[in-house]
Design an enzyme around this catalytic site. Structure first.
Site, PDB file in Angstrom:
ATOM      1  CB  CYS A   2      -0.854   0.018   1.257  1.00  0.00           C
ATOM      2  SG  CYS A   2      -1.860  -1.439   1.468  1.00  0.00           S
ATOM      3  NE  ARG A  27       4.127   1.944  -1.597  1.00  0.00           N
ATOM      4  CZ  ARG A  27       5.268   1.286  -1.391  1.00  0.00           C
ATOM      5  NH1 ARG A  27       6.282   1.480  -2.212  1.00  0.00           N
ATOM      6  NH2 ARG A  27       5.398   0.429  -0.408  1.00  0.00           N
ATOM      7  CD1 TRP A  75      -1.496  -5.642  -2.619  1.00  0.00           C
ATOM      8  CD2 TRP A  75      -2.146  -4.759  -4.546  1.00  0.00           C
ATOM      9  NE1 TRP A  75      -1.443  -6.630  -3.545  1.00  0.00           N
ATOM     10  CE2 TRP A  75      -1.851  -6.127  -4.735  1.00  0.00           C
ATOM     11  CE3 TRP A  75      -2.583  -4.024  -5.615  1.00  0.00           C
ATOM     12  CZ2 TRP A  75      -1.969  -6.744  -5.972  1.00  0.00           C
ATOM     13  CZ3 TRP A  75      -2.693  -4.651  -6.851  1.00  0.00           C
ATOM     14  CH2 TRP A  75      -2.390  -5.980  -7.022  1.00  0.00           C
ATOM     15  CG  ASN A 101       2.791  -0.842   2.796  1.00  0.00           C
ATOM     16  OD1 ASN A 101       2.091  -1.765   2.399  1.00  0.00           O
ATOM     17  ND2 ASN A 101       4.021  -0.642   2.369  1.00  0.00           N
ATOM     18  N   GLY A 102       1.714  -3.034   5.220  1.00  0.00           N
ATOM     19  CA  GLY A 102       2.395  -4.215   5.759  1.00  0.00           C
ATOM     20  C   GLY A 102       1.346  -5.230   6.191  1.00  0.00           C
ATOM     21  CD  GLU A 481       7.372 -16.956 -16.782  1.00  0.00           C
ATOM     22  OE1 GLU A 481       6.495 -17.582 -17.408  1.00  0.00           O
ATOM     23  OE2 GLU A 481       7.313 -15.731 -16.604  1.00  0.00           O
ATOM     24  CE  LYS A 485       7.952 -12.471 -17.978  1.00  0.00           C
ATOM     25  NZ  LYS A 485       6.984 -13.480 -17.934  1.00  0.00           N
ATOM     26  CD  GLU A 488       5.541 -11.830 -21.306  1.00  0.00           C
ATOM     27  OE1 GLU A 488       4.362 -11.560 -21.558  1.00  0.00           O
ATOM     28  OE2 GLU A 488       5.883 -12.363 -20.250  1.00  0.00           O
ATOM     29  CG  HIS A 504      12.266 -37.839 -29.743  1.00  0.00           C
ATOM     30  ND1 HIS A 504      12.434 -39.167 -30.097  1.00  0.00           N
ATOM     31  CD2 HIS A 504      12.689 -37.729 -28.464  1.00  0.00           C
ATOM     32  CE1 HIS A 504      12.924 -39.842 -29.055  1.00  0.00           C
ATOM     33  NE2 HIS A 504      13.081 -39.004 -28.054  1.00  0.00           N
ATOM     34  CE  LYS A 603       0.790  -7.540 -14.405  1.00  0.00           C
ATOM     35  NZ  LYS A 603       2.016  -8.343 -14.565  1.00  0.00           N
TER      36      LYS A 603
HETATM   37  C1  AGP Z   1       3.099 -13.153 -18.325  1.00  0.00           C
HETATM   38  O1  AGP Z   1       4.269 -12.338 -18.389  1.00  0.00           O
HETATM   39  C2  AGP Z   1       1.998 -12.609 -19.203  1.00  0.00           C
HETATM   40  N1  AGP Z   1       1.706 -11.261 -18.834  1.00  0.00           N
HETATM   41  C3  AGP Z   1       0.795 -13.526 -19.277  1.00  0.00           C
HETATM   42  O2  AGP Z   1       1.235 -14.768 -19.791  1.00  0.00           O
HETATM   43  C4  AGP Z   1       0.061 -13.805 -17.948  1.00  0.00           C
HETATM   44  O3  AGP Z   1       0.859 -14.644 -17.130  1.00  0.00           O
HETATM   45  C5  AGP Z   1      -1.246 -14.544 -18.275  1.00  0.00           C
HETATM   46  O4  AGP Z   1      -2.040 -13.705 -19.075  1.00  0.00           O
HETATM   47  C6  AGP Z   1      -2.023 -14.951 -17.021  1.00  0.00           C
HETATM   48  O5  AGP Z   1      -2.360 -13.805 -16.299  1.00  0.00           O
HETATM   49  P1  AGP Z   1      -2.916 -13.993 -14.804  1.00  0.00           P
HETATM   50  O6  AGP Z   1      -1.816 -14.636 -14.010  1.00  0.00           O
HETATM   51  O7  AGP Z   1      -3.234 -12.612 -14.322  1.00  0.00           O
HETATM   52  O8  AGP Z   1      -4.121 -14.888 -14.866  1.00  0.00           O
END
Ligand code: AGP
Length: 608
Positions: A2, A27, A75, A101-102, A481, A485, A488, A504, A603
């Site tokens: 927060c 935040r 938050w 905050n905490g 992952e 990264k 994207e 294979h 996001k």
């Molecule tokens: C991850 O870097 C991406 N932004 C995307 O794959 C994300 O993980 C996915 O859309 C799932 O989002 P969520 O965890 O909010 O459900």
């Protein structure tokens, strides 16, 4: 996480506080509030939703008079985001107001004590216990009341308090949560970070863990946690406002990468009681596994990759069959689930449409659903039967980092918890594994510190036309992952491949100058990985090895190295991914990409 801010001086406090909140909105932004002393009374206004709702309620603060006040943007961690749970919180007699905050980890026992003494609670928050303790200990001495109050708190707090009997003085205190004091001319401040202050003053005091401060317009007195007066140096801020919002980092993504040791600690600490794992802060029943024959985990994107790591951990320890599904596939394949299936959904935002739909499909088929989410009060947190929060704090960058690592951290905790519940490990093993999990935050920091060469590696490889990430077991889950990264945020094509599967077919793509990132952190499978590295080297590939400090025999097989600190192999996924996040970040930086807002991405994907 927060944001808190306080002001005392000769100007209109509310306007200054609202401006400070706006700078702290990154935040936390699910509710906000303000409390100002005027004519020896505390005037408080709160609003759920974004700060603009509070601005509308208070005409940008103009409707609240007074020259001393505190404010908060939330938050949520305990209690849904609504007006009642928004800070500030006031004592029953309206004498004290607090912003915090905490996480007060012992708030349940404090709340019981206070309820037994007749205090009335108006929120579900942990924070509210602070303001009732202040009232309980107050005997006309604000400082003594504060000292007695903070001596009862366990966990983390950055807090600010006002008392209507002290219209010229506010107090601030800090433990395991950031707080600074702003030094003005005939006015002073406190805030969660410089962002809220840097437009008003660049002179700040970074108080130390356990310190508390008595702040009036012309004096700042700082005390150690024993109440002894101490001197803390004044510092001049050199950042501008925009840089300050990112804590001095160029991008939110880098800030959030660097925040991971603290975020991981936030995910772990509240779940460890006397060395044992406890999810009492979640609504998980003790008989969670009663009648459960298998587990199905479903999620999207990075959350799905966390699920893949979780499969290895839960099956290895708890010996319960685990399926892992992309949520977008799960909901359309008529999954075979019923009340004997525990479905786990994972989501940072808690708003991902595919994951919500998968959750509903699971419930319609009679399964119990456990959600692992970051956002309190999100759709998924409300729809699931049980919720474990990751407590990573707001994640601003589109590409998740701390969101993912805290998800995997919760899965580490859950795998040990389920293994013990399922009687597959004894108490001694559970204690040992739990202590290994508690080492993860410092291992995460070490993974950052061990690899100053990553910007150089990123520069060396930032022009690659595509990359392969290969690994086995949980290393393979991390490859998924690490590859995402890179894709994207740098827009370089890459593929994650189970190292044993490459031969294979896909190995046909390996040729000169193809970069292969080989994750080799599993001792048991190291020789297999070395064979795979030799396979791709023989076809001309360059190899960037990701190895533990222990597996040095692999070094001659590679062109470059990233080091991972030695920890419990099964829980490596949390730490291993961090240098890969940094590698992707610096490659994207070299390629001039919009790192915090990559093209085509959102996001939270709230549509199918
Ligand atoms: C991850 O870097 C991406 N932004 C995307 O794959 C994300 O993980 C996915 O859309 C799932 O989002 P969520 O965890 O909010 O459900």
């Amino acid at each position: 996480m927060c944001g808190i801010v306080g002001y005392v001086g000769n100007e209109h406090a509310a306007s200054i506080l609202i401006e400070g909140l706006k700078k702290l909105e990154y935040r936390g932004y699910d509710s906000a509030g303000i409390a100002v002393i005027n004519n020896k009374e505390i005037n408080m206004i709160k609003a759920s939703g974004k700060i603009k709702n509070l601005c509308e309620k208070t005409d940008d603060g103009k409707s609240i008079s007074g020259t001393i006040g505190i404010a908060h943007t939330r938050w949520a961690t305990h209690g849904a985001p609504n007006d009642a749970n928004a800070h500030p919180h006031v004592s029953n007699n309206k004498k004290f107001a607090v912003v915090h905050n905490g996480i007060i980890e012992n708030y349940m026992e404090l709340k019981k004590e206070l309820l037994d003494k007749g205090y009335k609670f108006n929120s579900e928050t942990d924070t509210e216990v602070i303001v009732h303790l202040l009232d309980m200990y107050y005997d006309k001495d604000f400082k003594i009341a504060l000292m007695k109050t903070i001596s009862r708190l366990e966990g983390s707090y950055a807090l600010g308090v006002i008392c209507k009997d002290y219209p010229d003085t506010m107090f601030a205190a800090m433990l395991n949560s950031p707080l600074i004091i702003g030094v003005g001319v005939c006015e002073n401040y406190f805030a969660s970070d410089v962002t809220a202050l840097v437009q008003r003053t660049k002179n700040v005091i970074y108080i130390e863990e356990g310190d508390f401060a008595e702040i009036s317009s012309n004096t700042i007195l700082i005390y150690s946690n024993t109440g002894e007066p101490v001197t803390r140096e004044k510092t001049r801020i050199v950042w501008d406002v925009e840089a300050a919002e990112k804590g001095g980092y160029e991008h939110f993504m880098l800030k959030e990468i660097m925040e991971q040791p603290r975020a991981i600690k936030s995910a772990i600490e509240p779940r460890i009681k006397k060395g044992c794992i406890s999810f009492e802060d979640s609504n998980i029943p003790t008989d969670l596994l009663e009648g459960i024959s298998r587990i199905s985990i479903t999620a999207c994107g990075s959350a799905y990759h966390a699920a893949c790591a979780g499969k290895y951990m839960i099956e290895e320890l708890a010996r319960i069959p685990v399926d892992v599904d992309l949520a977008s596939e799960f909901r359309y394949r008529r999954p075979i689930i019923d009340k004997s299936t525990l479905v786990i959904v994972i989501s940072q935002s808690g708003e991902t449409a595919d994951t919500i739909a998968a959750l509903k499909e699971a419930k319609e088929n009679g399964a119990s659903v456990l959600a692992i989410v970051n956002v309190v009060g999100s759709a998924i947190s409300k729809l699931a039967d049980y919720v474990i929060y990751t407590w990573a704090g707001p994640e601003i960058a589109v590409a998740t980092t701390k969101g993912y690592t805290t998800q995997v951290t919760v899965l580490c905790l859950l795998s040990v918890y389920l293994a013990e519940k399922n009687k597959k490990i004894d108490a001694e093993t559970a204690l040992r594994l739990t202590s290994e999990i508690q080492k993860i935050p410092q291992l995460a920091q070490r993974a950052i510190d061990l690899n100053p060469q990553i910007p150089y590696l990123a520069k060396k490889y930032h022009n690659e036309r595509s990359m392969f990430f290969i690994g086995r077991n949980t290393d393979y889950a991390v490859c998924l992952e690490g590859s995402l990264k890179l894709k994207e945020i740098s827009y370089i094509h890459s593929e994650a491949y189970a190292a044993g599967e490459l031969k294979h077919g896909t190995i046909a793509l390996i040729d000169n100058d193809r970069l292969v990132v080989a994750l080799a952190c599993n001792d048991r499978l190291l020789d297999k990985l070395i064979s795979n590295i030799r396979e791709v080297k023989a076809r001309g590939a360059k190899v960037l090895g990701v190895i533990t400090e222990r597996s040095t025999k692999i070094i001659p097989e590679t062109d470059d190295i990233i080091y991972i600190p030695v920890g419990e192999t099964l829980f490596n996924a949390v730490v291993q991914v961090i240098p890969l996040q940094m590698f992707a970040y610096y490659v994207a930086l070299h390629n001039g990409c919009d790192i915090d807002k990559p093209k085509n991405l959102a996001k939270s994907v709230t549509v199918e």
